[in-house]
Write a protein that holds these residues in place. Structure first.
Motif, PDB file in Angstrom:
ATOM      1  N   VAL A 303       0.324 -38.118   0.190  1.00 50.73           N
ATOM      2  CA  VAL A 303       1.457 -38.919  -0.293  1.00 50.73           C
ATOM      3  C   VAL A 303       2.543 -38.028  -0.875  1.00 50.73           C
ATOM      4  O   VAL A 303       3.735 -38.202  -0.605  1.00 50.73           O
ATOM      5  CB  VAL A 303       0.965 -39.946  -1.339  1.00 50.73           C
ATOM      6  CG1 VAL A 303       2.149 -40.624  -2.008  1.00 50.73           C
ATOM      7  CG2 VAL A 303       0.083 -40.990  -0.672  1.00 50.73           C
ATOM      8  N   VAL A 304       2.127 -37.029  -1.695  1.00 59.36           N
ATOM      9  CA  VAL A 304       3.109 -36.122  -2.301  1.00 59.36           C
ATOM     10  C   VAL A 304       3.848 -35.327  -1.232  1.00 59.36           C
ATOM     11  O   VAL A 304       5.067 -35.153  -1.286  1.00 59.36           O
ATOM     12  CB  VAL A 304       2.402 -35.182  -3.301  1.00 59.36           C
ATOM     13  CG1 VAL A 304       3.346 -34.080  -3.756  1.00 59.36           C
ATOM     14  CG2 VAL A 304       1.923 -35.969  -4.500  1.00 59.36           C
ATOM     15  N   LYS A 305       3.094 -34.847  -0.228  1.00 61.38           N
ATOM     16  CA  LYS A 305       3.726 -34.092   0.844  1.00 61.38           C
ATOM     17  C   LYS A 305       4.747 -34.943   1.584  1.00 61.38           C
ATOM     18  O   LYS A 305       5.846 -34.472   1.910  1.00 61.38           O
ATOM     19  CB  LYS A 305       2.652 -33.589   1.806  1.00 61.38           C
ATOM     20  CG  LYS A 305       3.213 -32.722   2.938  1.00 61.38           C
ATOM     21  CD  LYS A 305       2.090 -32.212   3.822  1.00 61.38           C
ATOM     22  CE  LYS A 305       2.664 -31.346   4.965  1.00 61.38           C
ATOM     23  NZ  LYS A 305       1.586 -30.854   5.859  1.00 61.38           N
ATOM     24  N   ARG A 306       4.409 -36.199   1.829  1.00 61.77           N
ATOM     25  CA  ARG A 306       5.340 -37.080   2.536  1.00 61.77           C
ATOM     26  C   ARG A 306       6.553 -37.405   1.674  1.00 61.77           C
ATOM     27  O   ARG A 306       7.684 -37.461   2.164  1.00 61.77           O
ATOM     28  CB  ARG A 306       4.615 -38.370   2.946  1.00 61.77           C
ATOM     29  CG  ARG A 306       5.508 -39.331   3.715  1.00 61.77           C
ATOM     30  CD  ARG A 306       4.716 -40.521   4.242  1.00 61.77           C
ATOM     31  NE  ARG A 306       5.559 -41.418   5.003  1.00 61.77           N
ATOM     32  CZ  ARG A 306       5.894 -41.255   6.256  1.00 61.77           C
ATOM     33  NH1 ARG A 306       5.452 -40.191   6.917  1.00 61.77           N
ATOM     34  NH2 ARG A 306       6.682 -42.119   6.888  1.00 61.77           N
ATOM     35  N   ILE A 307       6.315 -37.611   0.371  1.00 63.55           N
ATOM     36  CA  ILE A 307       7.428 -37.949  -0.517  1.00 63.55           C
ATOM     37  C   ILE A 307       8.390 -36.776  -0.655  1.00 63.55           C
ATOM     38  O   ILE A 307       9.613 -36.945  -0.650  1.00 63.55           O
ATOM     39  CB  ILE A 307       6.892 -38.384  -1.895  1.00 63.55           C
ATOM     40  CG1 ILE A 307       6.193 -39.754  -1.772  1.00 63.55           C
ATOM     41  CG2 ILE A 307       8.016 -38.489  -2.915  1.00 63.55           C
ATOM     42  CD1 ILE A 307       5.550 -40.206  -3.057  1.00 63.55           C
ATOM     43  N   ASP A 336      13.931 -44.362   3.074  1.00 63.56           N
ATOM     44  CA  ASP A 336      13.565 -44.705   1.698  1.00 63.56           C
ATOM     45  C   ASP A 336      14.664 -44.187   0.784  1.00 63.56           C
ATOM     46  O   ASP A 336      15.757 -43.833   1.247  1.00 63.56           O
ATOM     47  CB  ASP A 336      12.204 -44.119   1.325  1.00 63.56           C
ATOM     48  CG  ASP A 336      12.140 -42.611   1.516  1.00 63.56           C
ATOM     49  OD1 ASP A 336      13.202 -41.992   1.720  1.00 63.56           O
ATOM     50  OD2 ASP A 336      11.022 -42.059   1.466  1.00 63.56           O
ATOM     51  N   GLU A 337      14.389 -44.150  -0.544  1.00 61.75           N
ATOM     52  CA  GLU A 337      15.417 -43.724  -1.489  1.00 61.75           C
ATOM     53  C   GLU A 337      15.854 -42.292  -1.229  1.00 61.75           C
ATOM     54  O   GLU A 337      17.035 -41.963  -1.349  1.00 61.75           O
ATOM     55  CB  GLU A 337      14.898 -43.855  -2.933  1.00 61.75           C
ATOM     56  CG  GLU A 337      14.776 -45.280  -3.436  1.00 61.75           C
ATOM     57  CD  GLU A 337      13.512 -45.965  -2.924  1.00 61.75           C
ATOM     58  OE1 GLU A 337      12.741 -45.308  -2.205  1.00 61.75           O
ATOM     59  OE2 GLU A 337      13.313 -47.157  -3.254  1.00 61.75           O
ATOM     60  N   ASP A 477       7.160 -38.390 -11.617  1.00 63.16           N
ATOM     61  CA  ASP A 477       6.484 -39.442 -12.397  1.00 63.16           C
ATOM     62  C   ASP A 477       5.934 -40.522 -11.489  1.00 63.16           C
ATOM     63  O   ASP A 477       4.848 -41.052 -11.707  1.00 63.16           O
ATOM     64  CB  ASP A 477       7.467 -40.058 -13.402  1.00 63.16           C
ATOM     65  CG  ASP A 477       7.855 -39.043 -14.483  1.00 63.16           C
ATOM     66  OD1 ASP A 477       7.057 -38.110 -14.700  1.00 63.16           O
ATOM     67  OD2 ASP A 477       8.921 -39.182 -15.074  1.00 63.16           O
ATOM     68  N   ILE A 478       6.703 -40.890 -10.440  1.00 63.52           N
ATOM     69  CA  ILE A 478       6.224 -41.923  -9.496  1.00 63.52           C
ATOM     70  C   ILE A 478       4.937 -41.448  -8.826  1.00 63.52           C
ATOM     71  O   ILE A 478       3.970 -42.202  -8.714  1.00 63.52           O
ATOM     72  CB  ILE A 478       7.316 -42.217  -8.448  1.00 63.52           C
ATOM     73  CG1 ILE A 478       8.507 -42.924  -9.110  1.00 63.52           C
ATOM     74  CG2 ILE A 478       6.775 -43.091  -7.336  1.00 63.52           C
ATOM     75  CD1 ILE A 478       9.664 -43.147  -8.190  1.00 63.52           C
ATOM     76  N   ALA A 479       4.819 -40.200  -8.349  1.00 64.70           N
ATOM     77  CA  ALA A 479       3.617 -39.688  -7.729  1.00 64.70           C
ATOM     78  C   ALA A 479       2.443 -39.714  -8.661  1.00 64.70           C
ATOM     79  O   ALA A 479       1.334 -40.026  -8.287  1.00 64.70           O
ATOM     80  CB  ALA A 479       3.851 -38.264  -7.234  1.00 64.70           C
TER      81      ALA A 479
END
Length: 676
Positions: A303-307, A336-337, A477-479
């Motif tokens: 998830v972090v890598k994708r974000i 996305d954002e 913070d979101i991650a």
């Protein structure tokens, strides 16, 4: 010196690992306590069930003995054998029935309770068993069963049934099942999954507890527990030490037919065995938890890598902007954002590219205007120098003709008129030069304001970069919270699964897992709260994006203002060019006047001696004209210097703009001498 640098993804990973470990520990410790308490509760329930089950087994044996005794009491041939006193016949008739009903022994008495026959001690006859409660009840005409202690058989479940003849009790048949067979307690242990013991008094009579390879029969019960059971005639449930080994126990009193406590039914589970089962379950749970932790870490990493994937192109775009390269684009297509932010940054670069191109073209026009102004100023200076020479020649001619003014009054008037025209033209030239100087100063001021506006654009760009950094921290913070929600959800599923498995396995004993279900509900609530925090952080990210857009708009407005001021500077430079034209025209008028003076001088060459006095006046006027021309020349020189300074400033501004690399077709740059 910069500190050790870690990427954002590694920072998030290093932050999430201890968080996940803490969560696993936070779940494992309560789970360990819950499992421990649940196992203790379950063990107590099993012990109680075992103790009661052992009593029920004794009751079942007594009822089976009752069925056998009743079956024998109704046999007519047994009545005949009793009437005839035939002991051998009695034993012969009773033995097959005992075998068929799986009873261990039988005793037949007469109407007074004296033994007529025994299947287990056939040679012992004539003694009285009327003190046994089952025999006494049968002698009274009522069949009953009871747990009895005896001389031949230490402990058994016995039932007595009366034998009637002509309405009278002529004897009693007492049948029973022995309770001194270890198979009885072994079967109870197999059924109830606990160790069991039958006490006679406070001594272990039969037991499944083994020490050093032998059953611990004949050993005494703890006196404190014995008092509770034998004296207070109460049950006991709880931990107890048996031969130095901790057990979870349950004790129930055993009563005989008269209601007196003659023994104790015991059932219990070894704490060591409980700990072994608990540790096995905890080990399995820990393995599942570690596997879930690894899966959660892998999911967080993905998830972090994708974000963070768009941050690379966006950082490249920011570096290119800092180096002045406005041709770079992030080309992020993520929906996305971050994708919206990258698109907005690309749009901002396009807008800056267009605005700087317009400013660049305006600077080119400003440079051309400054060069033209400098050229016109040089021409005006040359014209002033030429006029100065002509005025000096005129003055010398006036001195030579000072004695000839008498015959040429008309020519003197023309010379005076011409001198007035020259003075007027020189005045106009001076005024035009003053206007030209003031206009040049305003143009310089406007160029300085253009530079200030460009500095404002640079400051706005830095603020936009700060806003983007703040957005990066919000994403971190979101991650973190997303990872928290994921871990809580995994643990919730694990607890729910364990609760379901254990509840199904335990059956009625599954009530102890209600606590686990409560923990599942709490974890679900924590998941909900974490989801709400994630929503708040997403809102904060959107707000930061809007702030970045506002900074971009302010930069655009600042650049538009700069473009307008450059246009004003160009307009004022146009007025300066017109003033230069006015100066040029004034100089032409001076030249025309000088030509007229030359013509008048030719007419007056035969009256030189008569015009000397008038010529002196003309000479004085010529000196004043010369002074005015010199002042005009100095003003023109000042205009030239200001034009050169304006050209230098325009060139500097052009060099500053050349730091920016613009897209082809939009550059608008005026090539420098080096470029050409």
């Amino acid at each position: 010196m910069k500190g050790f640098r870690l990427s954002v993804g590694k920072k998030i990973g290093l932050t999430m690992v201890p968080i996940l470990l803490i969560m696993v520990i936070a779940v494992a410790i309560p789970a360990w306590r819950l499992f421990s308490n649940a196992f203790v509760d379950q063990a107590e329930e099993q012990a109680m069930a075992g103790a009661m089950g052992l009593l029920n087994s004794m009751e079942v044996a007594g009822k089976r003995a009752m069925d056998g005794a009743l079956a024998l009491s109704y046999r007519p041939d047994l009545v005949e054998a009793i009437d005839g006193g035939n002991r051998d016949e009695i034993v012969r008739m009773v033995s097959p029935i005992l075998a068929e009903l799986k009873l261990d022994f039988a005793t037949v008495t007469d109407s007074k309770g004296v033994v007529l026959a025994r299947t287990h001690s056939s040679d012992r006859l004539g003694d009285s068993v009327s003190d046994q409660s089952n025999v006494a009840s049968a002698l009274g005409g009522k069949a009953s069963w009871a747990l009895e202690r005896g001389s031949e058989i230490p402990f058994s479940a016995r039932a007595g049934a009366p034998i009637f003849s002509e309405g009278k009790v002529i004897g009693v048949v007492s049948a029973g099942i022995r309770m001194d067979d270890m198979a009885f307690v072994d079967e109870a242990k197999r059924l109830f999954k606990v160790d069991v013991t039958i006490f006679l008094g406070d001594k272990r009579f039969m037991t499944t507890i083994v020490k050093d390879g032998d059953r611990v029969i004949g050993t005494s019960l703890d006196p404190k527990i014995a008092d509770i059971l034998l004296k207070e005639e109460r049950s006991f449930t709880g931990p107890a030490s048996i031969l130095g080994i901790p057990y979870v126990t349950a004790y129930e009193p055993i009563r005989d037919g008269d209601g007196q406590v003659v023994g104790i039914s015991f059932a219990g589970r070894s704490v060591a065995a409980l700990n072994g089962v608990r540790n096995h379950i905890l080990a399995v749970t820990a393995g599942i938890g570690i596997a879930a932790l690894l899966l959660a870490m892998m999911a967080v990493a993905l998830v972090v890598k994708r974000i963070l994937r768009p941050l690379g192109p966006m950082a490249g775009l920011a570096r290119a902007m800092a180096q002045g390269d406005l041709t770079f684009r992030s080309d992020v297509s993520q929906s996305d954002e971050f994708g919206d932010l990258a698109s907005d940054m690309d749009h901002m670069v396009d807008e800056l590219n267009g605005l700087l191109s317009i400013i660049d073209r305006s600077v080119g026009d400003l440079t051309s205007s400054a060069a033209a102004l400098s050229e016109y100023s040089g021409e005006a200076g040359a014209a002033m120098d030429e006029a100065k020479g002509l005025v000096e020649d005129t003055s010398r001619s006036a001195d030579e003709n000072s004695d000839s003014l008498g015959q040429i009054n008309g020519g003197i008037e023309e010379v005076a008129a011409s001198a007035t025209s020259v003075a007027s033209a020189a005045t106009e030239g001076a005024e035009a030069a003053t206007t030209m100087g003031a206009t040049a100063e305003e143009a310089v001021a406007e160029v300085e304001r253009v530079i200030e506006e460009i500095k404002t654009v640079t400051s706005a760009s830095k603020e936009a970069m700060d806003t983007m950094k703040s957005l990066g921290r919000s994403v971190e913070d979101i991650a973190g919270f997303v990872a928290t929600i994921t871990a809580i959800a995994d643990q919730t599923n694990l607890l729910a699964l364990n609760a379901a498995i254990e509840a199904a396995r335990a059956g009625e004993a599954g009530r102890g897992f209600a606590v686990v279900a409560e923990e599942v509900r709490k974890l679900a609530e924590e998941s909900n709260q974490a989801a709400q925090q994630v929503g708040g952080l997403i809102e904060d990210l959107k707000e930061k994006s809007r702030e970045s857009m506002e900074e971009s708009h302010r930069s655009a407005e600042s650049l538009e203002s700069t473009s307008e001021r450059a246009s004003v500077a160009q307009s004022r430079l146009d007025r300066t060019l017109k003033a230069v034209g006015t100066v040029n025209q004034a100089m032409q008028n001076v030249a025309a006047g000088a030509e007229e003076q030359a013509a008048s001088a030719q007419e007056m060459e035969h009256s030189v001696e008569k015009v000397s006095q008038g010529t002196r006046g003309v000479a004085e006027r010529m000196e004043r004209i010369l002074s005015t021309v010199e002042e005009t020349f100095r003003a023109s020189d000042g205009v030239s210097k200001e034009s050169e300074r304006l050209a230098y400033d325009a060139k500097s501004l052009e060099e500053m703009l050349r730091r920016f690399k613009l897209r082809k077709g939009e550059t608008g740059l005026v090539p420098s001498e080096k470029d050409s």
